[in-house]
Scaffold this active site. Structure first.
Site, PDB file in Angstrom:
ATOM      1  CE  LYS A   1      -3.571  -2.638   0.108  1.00 37.14           C
ATOM      2  NZ  LYS A   1      -3.112  -3.873  -0.536  1.00 37.14           N
TER       3      LYS A   1
HETATM    4  C1  LIG Z   1      -9.076  -3.720  -1.916  1.00 32.54           C
HETATM    5  C2  LIG Z   1      -8.481  -4.426  -0.742  1.00 32.54           C
HETATM    6  N1  LIG Z   1      -9.234  -4.693   0.330  1.00 32.54           N
HETATM    7  C3  LIG Z   1      -8.731  -5.282   1.427  1.00 32.54           C
HETATM    8  C4  LIG Z   1      -7.412  -5.672   1.495  1.00 32.54           C
HETATM    9  C5  LIG Z   1      -6.898  -6.363   2.717  1.00 32.54           C
HETATM   10  O1  LIG Z   1      -5.943  -5.600   3.390  1.00 32.54           O
HETATM   11  P1  LIG Z   1      -5.039  -6.241   4.544  1.00 32.54           P
HETATM   12  O2  LIG Z   1      -3.960  -7.027   3.883  1.00 32.54           O
HETATM   13  O3  LIG Z   1      -4.527  -5.064   5.302  1.00 32.54           O
HETATM   14  O4  LIG Z   1      -5.937  -7.096   5.379  1.00 32.54           O
HETATM   15  C6  LIG Z   1      -6.575  -5.412   0.403  1.00 32.54           C
HETATM   16  C7  LIG Z   1      -5.163  -5.805   0.436  1.00 32.54           C
HETATM   17  O5  LIG Z   1      -4.521  -6.055  -0.536  1.00 32.54           O
HETATM   18  C8  LIG Z   1      -7.125  -4.779  -0.746  1.00 32.54           C
HETATM   19  O6  LIG Z   1      -6.367  -4.512  -1.830  1.00 32.54           O
END
Ligand SMILES: Cc1ncc(COP(=O)(O)O)c(C=O)c1O
Length: 390
Positions: free
Chosen positions: A194
């Site tokens: 991110k």
């Molecule tokens: C659109 C989206 N939602 C949710 C997530 C989940 O994030 P996390 O890895 O912090 O749980 C991601 C991670 O890649 C994502 O791209």
């Protein structure tokens, strides 16, 4: 003796920007002895809320857990339906299933890769409880179209803003940050892919004080008095566990890193947007190549830069040719409904644009530290490979 071969150039698709400031920050809680959900987390929440313009921000272990809690706060439970996209990282759909609810997938707008508001209205049934809209790869989704639909039908609007810290939308004539939030809650990720990272980590912003209180209970097993409050009290306090909660805590080590990342964020976004503009200039002469579209009311963080391939180019061979030249890429965003984990789920609506976006697009390198030389190299490789397929 053979001459050593020159080191192969390798341009990654993304690279976290972490420096001495983050190293020093991580040492702070380690030195203090308070290493989880303590003062650094509280400060990170406050600074994040200020940045996003949010009334409340609650730190959690990652964006998946943030989504789970936001949906629970919206009252999503067993047998309910939540309208969302399949065209997203699988965490989006999974968070709905954690609530015992059914993800109802609708198609995307192929220009922005975001949920198509027209498809949302058609998909509403008496079991629909919420809309979970993703700001995919940092591009704001069309909240000004989605919000009236959600309000008209009495649905919660949850924003999956995993990739969208720093993205902006033009709202009633003013540029506002994603995460204010414009819906009921917005969920962010600090995974290393991110724009800013704490290793892993998440944040939920909400406009509802009561939701924020609920998040704080749930993230720590519904402990009635947090350990920080007990620690600072002169009186003995015995806590109780008032419901079924979770361990969704962020550590102080992560939060301390996050605070440094927040300081860097404005300049990181300026640089990312410069690189995206440069890609437009340098790639617009490749016939048939579809460059990403940023609507006039949106400013993306360009968490990823996604190209639509010309008709004659095959996705995997193009990716392999780029890899052979030292340029990392990824296929377009996945579609959850095509994964084994979702094959038994009813697909109520056709998803041709989602499938096409996954099969016919390519994420190319874009990260803050990318030099113009790196970018020129990526562009040259794309010209060479795509012009050869024309
Ligand atoms: C659109 C989206 N939602 C949710 C997530 C989940 O994030 P996390 O890895 O912090 O749980 C991601 C991670 O890649 C994502 O791209």
């Amino acid at each position: 003796m053979d001459k050593p071969s020159p080191a192969k150039r390798m341009i990654p698709i993304s690279l976290p920007l972490l420096g001495e400031e983050e190293q020093a920050a991580a040492a702070r809680p380690i030195g203090s002895g308070w290493v989880t959900q303590g003062p650094e987390v509280a400060a990170f929440e406050k600074e994040f809320a200020e940045y996003a313009g949010a009334a409340h921000a609650c730190a959690v272990s990652n964006c998946t857990t943030a989504l789970h809690l936001a949906l629970k706060a919206a009252g999503v439970g067993h047998g309910d339906e939540v309208i969302t996209v399949s065209h997203s990282f699988i965490a989006t759909a999974n968070s709905i299933r954690y609530c015992g609810a059914l993800p109802v997938f609708v198609d995307i707008n192929p220009r922005t890769f975001n949920i198509d508001p027209e498809r949302v209205e058609e998909a509403i049934t008496e079991r629909t409880k919420a809309v979970l809209a993703v700001h995919q790869i940092g591009m704001p989704c069309d909240l000004s179209a989605l919000l009236p639909i959600a309000r008209r039908h009495g649905l919660a609007l949850i924003e999956d803003a995993a990739c969208a810290i720093g993205s902006e939308i033009l709202w009633e004539g003013q540029w506002e940050k994603v995460g204010k939030p414009h819906g009921d809650a917005a969920c962010f990720s600090f995974h290393p892919r991110k724009v800013i990272t704490t290793g892993d980590g998440g944040m939920i912003t909400t406009r509802h004080a009561q939701w924020d209180q609920q998040f704080r209970l749930w993230r720590q097993h519904c402990m009635s008095v947090p350990d920080t409050a007990r620690h600072h009290s002169d009186r003995v306090i015995v806590e109780h566990y008032t419901g079924l909660g979770y361990n969704y805590r962020l550590t102080d080590i992560q939060a301390a890193v996050g605070r440094e990342q927040l300081k860097r964020l404005p300049s990181m976004i300026v640089r990312r947007r410069e690189l995206a503009e440069r890609y437009v200039k340098l790639l617009s002469d490749i016939e048939g190549l579809v460059l990403p579209h940023e609507p006039a009311w949106a400013r993306s963080t360009w968490q990823s830069y996604c190209l639509g391939l010309p008709e004659q180019a095959s996705q995997i061979p193009v990716m392999q040719a780029l890899k052979d030249l030292g340029v990392a890429t990824k296929t377009g965003i996945m579609c959850a409904h095509r994964e084994p984990a979702y094959v038994s789920f009813p697909l109520c609506h056709p998803l041709p644009e989602s499938e096409r976006a996954q099969d016919r697009s390519l994420l190319i390198p874009l990260f803050t530290q990318m030099t113009e030389d790196d970018q020129d190299y990526v562009v040259d490789c794309l010209h060479k490979i795509l012009n050869a397929t024309a």
